[in-house]
Design an enzyme around this catalytic site. Structure first.
Site, PDB file in Angstrom:
ATOM      1  N   GLU A  45      -5.374   4.094  -3.135  1.00  0.00           N
ATOM      2  CA  GLU A  45      -6.808   4.306  -3.016  1.00  0.00           C
ATOM      3  C   GLU A  45      -7.187   5.406  -4.005  1.00  0.00           C
ATOM      4  OE1 GLU A  45      -7.951   4.718   1.099  1.00  0.00           O
ATOM      5  OE2 GLU A  45      -6.896   2.881   1.644  1.00  0.00           O
ATOM      6  N   GLU A  83     -13.603  -2.448  -2.342  1.00  0.00           N
ATOM      7  CA  GLU A  83     -13.891  -2.675  -0.918  1.00  0.00           C
ATOM      8  C   GLU A  83     -15.296  -2.187  -0.584  1.00  0.00           C
ATOM      9  OE1 GLU A  83     -10.896  -1.438   1.901  1.00  0.00           O
ATOM     10  OE2 GLU A  83     -12.249  -1.741   3.610  1.00  0.00           O
ATOM     11  N   ASP A 129       0.826  -1.216   0.000  1.00  0.00           N
ATOM     12  CA  ASP A 129       0.000   0.000   0.000  1.00  0.00           C
ATOM     13  C   ASP A 129       0.852   1.255   0.000  1.00  0.00           C
ATOM     14  OD1 ASP A 129      -2.746  -0.395  -0.110  1.00  0.00           O
ATOM     15  OD2 ASP A 129      -2.921  -0.823   2.030  1.00  0.00           O
TER      16      ASP A 129
HETATM   17  O1  KIV Z   1      -4.779  -2.058   4.061  1.00  0.00           O
HETATM   18  C1  KIV Z   1      -5.372  -3.103   3.802  1.00  0.00           C
HETATM   19  O2  KIV Z   1      -5.244  -4.128   4.455  1.00  0.00           O
HETATM   20  C2  KIV Z   1      -6.264  -3.096   2.644  1.00  0.00           C
HETATM   21  C3  KIV Z   1      -7.240  -4.217   2.540  1.00  0.00           C
HETATM   22  C4  KIV Z   1      -8.294  -4.034   3.539  1.00  0.00           C
HETATM   23  C5  KIV Z   1      -7.747  -4.361   1.177  1.00  0.00           C
HETATM   24  O3  KIV Z   1      -6.237  -2.202   1.860  1.00  0.00           O
END
Ligand code: KIV
Length: 280
Positions: A130, A197, A99
């Site tokens: 995102e 999500e 992420d």
């Molecule tokens: O940060 C995370 O774990 C996520 C998942 C919930 C998809 O983005």
């Protein structure tokens, strides 16, 4: 359709498959479901790799489940690199998705610099942002530099204050139409994977059918090309209330390894998620 994480011929020992962007596309074409889980450390990364998890997501959910915070907003790029590097030591077959945390991709230059750090220092093989269509140009810039991208749509926890809470997205006709357009535009901008999500199952099914790239769901019904959950949620060790779309895979006894294996098997066999873990 193969549901095995192993490949090989009758005469050869099975060779564990290494998952790449191409593997994910092939899985979409063949109908083999993609089983993804979050991972934050080396020990779980080794276990997930051994069990055959296709994607290990170093999620900024580490802000919640590792750091004990009530949102993902304070998570830094350095935090992500620390955990991604630990996962990279042991995740050798699953694809390592990492992420990009809050405000680490507010401009094209910032996004390029931080994505490069996640790949060079954290061993990421794909970064996740995102997105709304406001991130189209950023996705184009990342992809132009050879960085694989997952675009996370629907409920975007980094925008929790703007969204007014952790709510299902795309429920009314206008919002659903907007998400369909957004998904198409982000794919056209070069996103390799979409993640939905907390989206109604019927809308997620429509998006999955409409786009060519694999779609991973979390609280998005059973028709997505794959599923992801937070590891600590499926082991029921996340403190406090767990989301409706998650399931305790340890509840029926057994050990941690068996619980993770059951999750993978249930995703592959389309037993998870059921309507109980989806939204209308
Ligand atoms: O940060 C995370 O774990 C996520 C998942 C919930 C998809 O983005």
């Amino acid at each position: 359709m193969s549901t095995s994480p192993y490949q090989g011929t009758a005469n050869s020992a099975p060779i564990k498959r290494t998952v790449t962007v191409k593997t994910l596309r092939d899985m979409k074409s063949s109908g083999e479901k993609i089983a993804a889980l979050t991972a934050y450390d080396a020990s779980f990364a080794a276990l997930l790799d051994d069990v055959g998890v296709d994607i290990q997501l170093v999620g900024d959910s580490l802000g919640n489940v590792i750091q004990g915070l009530d949102s993902t907003l304070p998570v830094s790029v350095d935090d992500m690199i620390y955990h991604a590097r630990a996962v990279a030591t042991q995740c050798r077959h699953g694809l390592r998705m990492v992420d990009m945390p809050f405000m680490s991709y507010w401009s094209i230059d910032t996004a390029l610099q931080n994505a490069a750090r996640l790949m060079k220092e954290g061993g990421a093989q794909m970064v996740k942002l995102e997105c709304t269509q406001a991130q189209e140009a950023i996705i184009r810039a990342l992809v132009n530099e050879g960085i694989p991208v997952c675009a996370h749509l629907g409920l975007r926890p980094q925008s929790v204050h703007k969204l007014g809470g952790y709510r299902v997205q795309g429920r009314d006709a206008a919002a659903a139409e907007a998400m369909l357009i957004e998904a198409q535009r982000l794919q056209d901008a070069g996103a390799d994977v979409l993640l939905l999500e907390a989206v109604p199952a019927s809308l997620a099914a429509q998006i999955t059918q409409q786009v060519e790239v694999p779609v991973i769901g979390i609280g998005a019904g059973s028709d997505c090309d794959g599923q992801v959950l937070v590891l600590y949620d499926i082991l029921a060790i996340t403190p406090g209330k767990r989301p409706k779309f998650s399931k305790d895979f340890l509840a029926n006894g057994g050990d941690i390894r068996a619980a993770i294996q059951t999750y993978v098997n249930d995703v592959k066999a389309k037993r998870f998620p059921s309507s109980e873990h989806s939204f209308t």
